[in-house]
Design a protein around this motif. Sequence first.
Motif, PDB file in Angstrom:
ATOM      1  N   TYR A 119      -4.791   6.500  -1.726  1.00  0.00           N
ATOM      2  CA  TYR A 119      -3.949   5.318  -1.578  1.00  0.00           C
ATOM      3  C   TYR A 119      -4.086   4.411  -2.790  1.00  0.00           C
ATOM      4  O   TYR A 119      -5.102   4.414  -3.505  1.00  0.00           O
ATOM      5  N   ASN A 121      -3.258   0.227  -3.636  1.00  0.00           N
ATOM      6  CA  ASN A 121      -2.976  -1.053  -2.999  1.00  0.00           C
ATOM      7  C   ASN A 121      -2.874  -2.123  -4.080  1.00  0.00           C
ATOM      8  O   ASN A 121      -3.814  -2.342  -4.840  1.00  0.00           O
ATOM      9  N   THR A 148       0.836  -1.198   0.000  1.00  0.00           N
ATOM     10  CA  THR A 148       0.000   0.000   0.000  1.00  0.00           C
ATOM     11  C   THR A 148       0.869   1.245   0.000  1.00  0.00           C
ATOM     12  O   THR A 148       1.789   1.372   0.813  1.00  0.00           O
ATOM     13  N   SER A 204      -6.852  11.898   2.000  1.00  0.00           N
ATOM     14  CA  SER A 204      -5.820  10.925   1.658  1.00  0.00           C
ATOM     15  C   SER A 204      -6.175  10.205   0.360  1.00  0.00           C
ATOM     16  O   SER A 204      -7.347  10.090  -0.018  1.00  0.00           O
ATOM     17  N   GLU A 247       0.439   5.469   0.232  1.00  0.00           N
ATOM     18  CA  GLU A 247      -0.565   6.460   0.640  1.00  0.00           C
ATOM     19  C   GLU A 247       0.066   7.840   0.781  1.00  0.00           C
ATOM     20  O   GLU A 247       1.205   7.969   1.248  1.00  0.00           O
TER      21      GLU A 247
END
Length: 257
Positions: free
Chosen positions: A68, A70, A49, A66, A51
């Motif tokens: 992110y 993954n 991940t 935020s 971020e």
Amino acid sequence: MSRIWLPIQSTNSKKKIRRPDYSSTNQGLTYINPYFAFATNINLNPSVTSEIAANLQYRDKSVKLSYYENSNVINYGFLYNEPQNLLIYRPQNFERETGYNLEFMLPFSSNFWSSTNIVSFILNKIEDSSAVIGDTKPYVYYYSNHVFKLKNELQFSLTGWGLTSRNEGVFQRNSYFQLDFAASKTFFKNLSCTLNYNNVFRNRTFTENFEVSNVRSNAIFFVDNCEFSIAIRYTLGKIKDSIYKEKEVNENSGRIK
């Protein structure tokens, strides 16, 4: 003299690896019936991940944004074994997940009432070449805790949290809400009694729809986690603050389940 409060701003980025737990990677197969089985997956890969987040805080209020990405995200899917006419439900790696999260933290306090409130607006998408990608829509996570401190050392607590319905690309999942209740009373300064009752409405039912590896699933999960408990504690004398600080020396300890 008046005080001037300035907002606190911060930005950060991080990257982390989440290894699959041991219970998901051992070699096991449990037959539910002659045509359906639950299995683990020894070929699971770690999830990675990345971020980046920005946070703005004013006094005890804050807002965080935020984003992110993954890779190899772990979810459950189906595998159909045609020669055995067996449908297998198991954890597997999906190729990619991306998401945005806008979170507001809004605490509140008065003479006898204090509250912590969190609202998150989330948009995330799960993708895999073996799956049919559906709609992607934003959803909301909410959490609200309220503590009422009354006279005679009597205290009540109400906690409610839940999610709205979620369309996350591969998966379509339902909304749900849970309410927890607690009450505590102190007697003679040293004796305290606490009553806890979680999932008051007993409404933890999950639906999950997806199509992976040419298998279409419309599943319903019933979770009975309603719990009622009473705790009694008696304190002998004055307890000093501990100076012990735990230090994690085994990073794999969290994988054992």
